[in-house]
Each structure stands twice: as C-alpha cells, then as structure tokens.
Design an enzyme around this catalytic site. Structure first.
Site, PDB file in Angstrom:
ATOM      1  N   LYS A  49       0.841  -1.201   0.000  1.00 19.91           N
ATOM      2  CA  LYS A  49       0.000   0.000   0.000  1.00 19.91           C
ATOM      3  C   LYS A  49       0.875   1.250   0.000  1.00 19.91           C
ATOM      4  O   LYS A  49       0.630   2.211  -0.724  1.00 19.91           O
ATOM      5  CB  LYS A  49      -0.930  -0.007   1.232  1.00 19.91           C
ATOM      6  CG  LYS A  49      -2.064  -1.005   1.097  1.00 19.91           C
ATOM      7  CD  LYS A  49      -2.828  -1.222   2.396  1.00 19.91           C
ATOM      8  CE  LYS A  49      -3.827  -2.360   2.216  1.00 19.91           C
ATOM      9  NZ  LYS A  49      -4.479  -2.767   3.475  1.00 19.91           N
ATOM     10  N   GLN A  93      -4.712  -1.546   9.676  1.00 17.76           N
ATOM     11  CA  GLN A  93      -4.573  -2.856   9.030  1.00 17.76           C
ATOM     12  C   GLN A  93      -5.120  -3.947   9.953  1.00 17.76           C
ATOM     13  O   GLN A  93      -4.722  -4.053  11.104  1.00 17.76           O
ATOM     14  CB  GLN A  93      -3.090  -3.110   8.701  1.00 17.76           C
ATOM     15  CG  GLN A  93      -2.826  -4.393   7.945  1.00 17.76           C
ATOM     16  CD  GLN A  93      -3.437  -4.406   6.539  1.00 17.76           C
ATOM     17  OE1 GLN A  93      -3.401  -3.407   5.823  1.00 17.76           O
ATOM     18  NE2 GLN A  93      -4.020  -5.531   6.154  1.00 17.76           N
ATOM     19  N   ASP A 116     -11.263   3.227   4.618  1.00 16.92           N
ATOM     20  CA  ASP A 116     -11.830   1.893   4.374  1.00 16.92           C
ATOM     21  C   ASP A 116     -13.355   1.911   4.393  1.00 16.92           C
ATOM     22  O   ASP A 116     -13.983   0.892   4.088  1.00 16.92           O
ATOM     23  CB  ASP A 116     -11.337   0.925   5.457  1.00 16.92           C
ATOM     24  CG  ASP A 116     -10.172   0.083   4.992  1.00 16.92           C
ATOM     25  OD1 ASP A 116     -10.005  -0.069   3.765  1.00 16.92           O
ATOM     26  OD2 ASP A 116      -9.438  -0.428   5.853  1.00 16.92           O
TER      27      ASP A 116
END
Ligand code: NAP
Length: 276
Positions: A49, A93, A116
C-alpha cells in the site's frame, strides 16, 4: 468462452488516470496506515500500500506497533491522526492483535478520514441507502470491475457468500442499491448449491474452496474474493477456477481479479477524501 474479469488491467487504467490527476494537484493527500503486531501477510499488504501510494504521488506514513501494544496507545494515536490536518486518510490494518477490541479502534477513526469506509457512520450511511464519505474498498472494487465489463446487476439474482463487515454485508447493500435481488449465504446456509444454481452473479468471500462447477448455472458471472494458500503454498480463491471457468460467462481470477481492485479503491478513496 468465458471472459476474464481482469482486475490488474483495470487497476493499471485507474492508476494512470489517478497519477495524472495527482500530478496536477499542488498539494498531495497523505495516507496513514497503522500496523500492529507481526502478522507477515499484513506486513506485506502494508508495504504494498505504501509503495503504491508513493508511486502515484500520495504521501504515506506507516505507524508500526509491536503485538503487545495497548488499546489505549492505539486509540490515542488515532485521535492524534484525526486532529492532524496534514493527514487525509487513516487505515488500520486488520487483523489486530487478539487483546485489542477492533470495533473500538475502528469506531474512533473520524468518518471523514475513514479510507476503508468501515466506521459505523460510513457503514450506517451505506445501509441507509445514503452516500458515505467513501465506500469500503473491496466492495467498491468489485462494482468497478463489474461496471468495466458492462455487467448490469439491475433485476439480477446475486448470491453473496460470506457476511463480513469488510466484504459480504457492504457489497450486498451496494448491489441492493443498484436493484439487484440479493441473497446472502454463510456457514450456516443449508443447501448452498441449490441457491447458487439460481444465481445470475455470484460474489464469493469465504477464504476456502466452496464453489465447484456443479453448483452453478451456465453463463453466470463469478466474482471470487477469497484468498488463501493451499497445502503447496499456492494462492487460491474460493472457486475451482479450472472447471468453473468452462461454464461461466465471466469470472475473476485469483490472483489478479478483486485483489488489485481493492488497492485501486484504496487509492481512489484517499484522493476522494482529500478532495472532500
Ligand atoms: P471472514 O470475516 O472470515 O468471513 C468469511 C465468511 O465466509 C463468513 O461470513 C463465514 O460464515 C463464511 N463461510 C465460512 N465457511 C463457509 C462455507 N463453507 N460456506 C459458506 N460460507 C462460509 O472473511 P472476509 O474478511 O470477508 O474475507 C473473506 C475472504 O476474502 C478471505 O479469504 C480474505 O482473505 C479475502 N479477502 C480478499 C480481499 C481482496 O482484496 N481480494 C479483500 C478482503 C478479503 P459465518 O459468518 O457463518 O462464519
């Protein structure tokens, strides 16, 4: 002949466009990623990422904690990032170490920085049929992939297998919003194959082999979200690709289907949050 839903190709197209946009932006967004613990897969995901963001011209910041990090430490870091004007987007994460309550952590992220789309505010907006700040990355990526191949879900029977907050539930809501007839299946579903045989489109997000060719009607669309390693260490999806692809109209491979679309959506979301 089945058509492959090529996530890599679409990701590259999205990145080309995004890079051109970012090149023209005098100020760049910043993505902050929190990585807690030493899960090797998570470390690889986070590294990818960061690299992807930087290649596009997005600033990235990875904040790492050992597996014995306390919930208080994580919460106070998230509050600090929420208040830091230089931070555009925050990603925690998953999975987090077991002693950490992931809901409390996610709930603390400011919805305007929730890249997210997993905070109760953004999921709530999605479930109410309103616009969240951003849509969750994997579901968003799945719909972008279907759109790219002009697969219209309106009126179609879509069977979603898996009911996580990350994939199954939000993708079902997004499909419902587009007038699909959605059936949700999970580990307690009886007669799964009777249900999947009636599907025009299947979205499978389980993490083990659950779909064989006898479970499907011919010319259906199969989107395989699952990722796991088989006994030989080979990356697999939920679908017996070799046999299933003989009867489908469209199918996404693993790797190379939904995975690249998830990271493309993450980058798109970071820029969307920056532009407000
Ligand atoms: P999760 O939270 O573990 O959920 C798995 C779901 O599968 C659960 O709802 C579970 O049912 C259901 N399930 C388990 N066994 C089943 C069976 N035999 N038949 C039908 N349903 C069954 O997983 P997730 O986070 O959604 O991820 C699912 C998979 O997608 C994983 O392999 C993950 O690595 C992958 N993934 C890929 C991407 C990507 O970018 N490609 C992104 C996210 C996730 P219950 O609810 O009843 O337990």
């Amino acid at each position: 002949m089945t058509v492959i839903l090529d996530g890599k190709k679409l990701r590259d197209k999205i990145f080309l466009d995004l890079k051109a946009k970012l090149d023209n932006m005098p100020q760049k967004p910043t993505l902050a990623v929190i990585l807690a613990g030493n899960d090797p897969a998570s470390a690889i995901y986070v590294r990818n990422k960061k690299k992807t963001a930087e290649n596009l011209g997005i600033n990235s910041l990875v904040i790492e904690y050992p597996s014995n990090v306390t919930e208080t430490e994580l919460l106070s870091k998230i509050k600090e990032l929420n208040n830091d004007k230089s931070i555009t987007a925050i990603l925690v994460q998953l999975p987090l170490p077991e002693h950490i309550n992931k809901f409390r952590i996610i709930d603390t992220i400011s919805p305007q920085k929730d890249v997210d789309g997993l905070t109760p505010y953004n999921l709530g907006k999605l479930f109410a049929g309103e616009e969240p700040y951003v849509y969750p990355c994997t579901p968003k990526g799945i719909l972008l992939l279907l759109d790219e191949y002009n697969i219209d879900v309106d009126g179609k029977h879509v069977v979603v297998i898996g009911r996580s907050n990350l994939v199954g539930k939000p993708v079902a809501q997004m499909l419902l919003k587009r007038n699909a007839t959605v059936t949700m299946c999970h580990s307690h579903t009886e007669n799964l194959s009777e249900i999947t045989k009636t599907a025009d489109i299947i979205v499978s997000a389980v993490g083990k082999k659950v779909i064989g060719e006898k479970m499907l009607k011919s010319d259906c669309v199969v989107v395989d979200v699952g990722i796991y390693k088989d006994e030989n260490g080979k990356v697999r999806g939920d679908v017996d690709f070799e046999n299933v692809s003989k009867i489908t109209a469209y199918i996404s491979p693993v790797p190379g289907g939904v995975g690249p679309m998830t990271i493309a959506s993450l980058m798109l979301n970071t820029v969307e949050l920056f532009n407000g």
